[in-house]
Design an enzyme around this catalytic site. Structure first.
Site, PDB file in Angstrom:
ATOM      1  N   ASP A 105      56.980  55.999  64.886  1.00  0.00           N
ATOM      2  CA  ASP A 105      58.431  56.538  64.877  1.00  0.00           C
ATOM      3  C   ASP A 105      58.387  57.939  63.999  1.00  0.00           C
ATOM      4  O   ASP A 105      59.055  58.695  63.864  1.00  0.00           O
ATOM      5  CB  ASP A 105      59.161  55.725  64.066  1.00  0.00           C
TER       6      ASP A 105
ATOM      7  N   PHE B  58      49.881  50.816  67.502  1.00  0.00           N
ATOM      8  CA  PHE B  58      51.266  50.480  67.030  1.00  0.00           C
ATOM      9  C   PHE B  58      51.479  50.855  65.335  1.00  0.00           C
ATOM     10  O   PHE B  58      50.797  50.246  64.749  1.00  0.00           O
ATOM     11  CB  PHE B  58      51.920  49.279  67.453  1.00  0.00           C
ATOM     12  N   ASP B  59      52.443  51.814  65.063  1.00  0.00           N
ATOM     13  CA  ASP B  59      52.864  51.636  64.059  1.00  0.00           C
ATOM     14  C   ASP B  59      53.822  50.479  63.634  1.00  0.00           C
ATOM     15  O   ASP B  59      54.006  49.622  64.874  1.00  0.00           O
ATOM     16  CB  ASP B  59      53.705  52.836  63.688  1.00  0.00           C
ATOM     17  N   VAL B  60      54.181  50.043  62.653  1.00  0.00           N
ATOM     18  CA  VAL B  60      54.950  48.729  62.222  1.00  0.00           C
ATOM     19  C   VAL B  60      56.357  49.006  61.704  1.00  0.00           C
ATOM     20  O   VAL B  60      57.318  48.956  62.362  1.00  0.00           O
ATOM     21  CB  VAL B  60      54.227  48.177  61.080  1.00  0.00           C
TER      22      VAL B  60
END
Length: 234
Positions: free
Chosen positions: A181, A8-10
């Site tokens: 995103d 996961f990106d933050v």
């Protein structure tokens, strides 16, 4: 699809960085005795976006970029300021920002309970990302946080993803999924690393998404508009 490892990106994937950025910038300007205007904030966002693209391309380091962005910004308005001092002030506010993407806790809690291996892969300053994840309580869901500022390389570089692969036990690219995103950072990096990708694209119509993918020449394995849509993919 048999995914087991979720990367996961933050920013704007788990935490609402746009909201945090806006509040932190306004607070910093007030602290520095400068007048906030929508025009100067938009100029900052444009300058900052270009800066992070340079970082993604490996042209400058994160530290070099963030320590000059405010001096570069104010120079456009005929003002000489100490970029490092401004960055320190901005960073204090940014570190406190824990605005969350809707339903993030519910989604991560369920994923962890169902046995998925969760990891963070993020570009940014180690202190900032670690602080925000801890303050929000999101760090408890993840086995490890991979932060570009600590690793010394960032997404989408092969160096960053090679580091992640070598530090995840029994890593299998076919069992992994990158969720983020940014087409140019998360999705490009995942594709180049041979990992399936999920573009988290909020608040955009289908035609807008298609246009952006066409312009970038980047196509993810799948697209979601809400985090809860992950369950339909996994």
């Amino acid at each position: 699809m048999g995914y087991r490892i979720l990367l996961f990106d933050v920013d704007n994937t788990l935490l609402d960085f746009d909201a945090n950025e806006a509040e932190s910038f306004r607070s910093m300007m007030e602290e520095m005795g400068e007048l906030w205007t929508e025009e100067i904030y938009n100029t900052y966002k444009e300058l900052n976006r270009d800066l992070w693209r340079s970082i993604e391309r490996g042209e400058i380091s994160v530290e070099e970029g963030v320590n000059c962005r405010f001096s570069n910004l104010m120079a456009r308005y005929g003002r000489q300021v100490d970029g490092r001092l401004w960055e320190q002030a901005y960073r204090r506010y940014l570190n406190q920002g824990i605005q969350e993407i809707p339903q993030v806790h519910q989604v991560l809690e369920k994923l962890k309970a169902e046995g998925y291996e969760l990891y963070v892969i993020t570009n940014g300053v180690e202190e900032t990302q670690t602080s925000r994840m801890a303050r929000s309580g999101l760090d408890t869901y993840f086995r490890q946080l991979f932060i570009s500022g600590k690793i010394g390389a960032g997404k989408p570089s092969g160096e960053f993803f090679d580091y992640v692969k070598s530090h995840v036990e029994q890593f299998d690219a076919k069992a992994a999924l990158v969720i983020g995103d940014s087409l140019t950072s998360d999705i490009r990096g995942g594709i180049d690393a041979g990992i399936d990708t999920c573009w988290f694209c909020r608040n955009k119509r289908e035609d807008e998404r298609e246009k952006e993918m066409e312009e970038r020449g980047i196509r993810p394995s799948c697209i979601i508009g809400e985090l809860t849509e992950l369950f339909g993919i996994l």
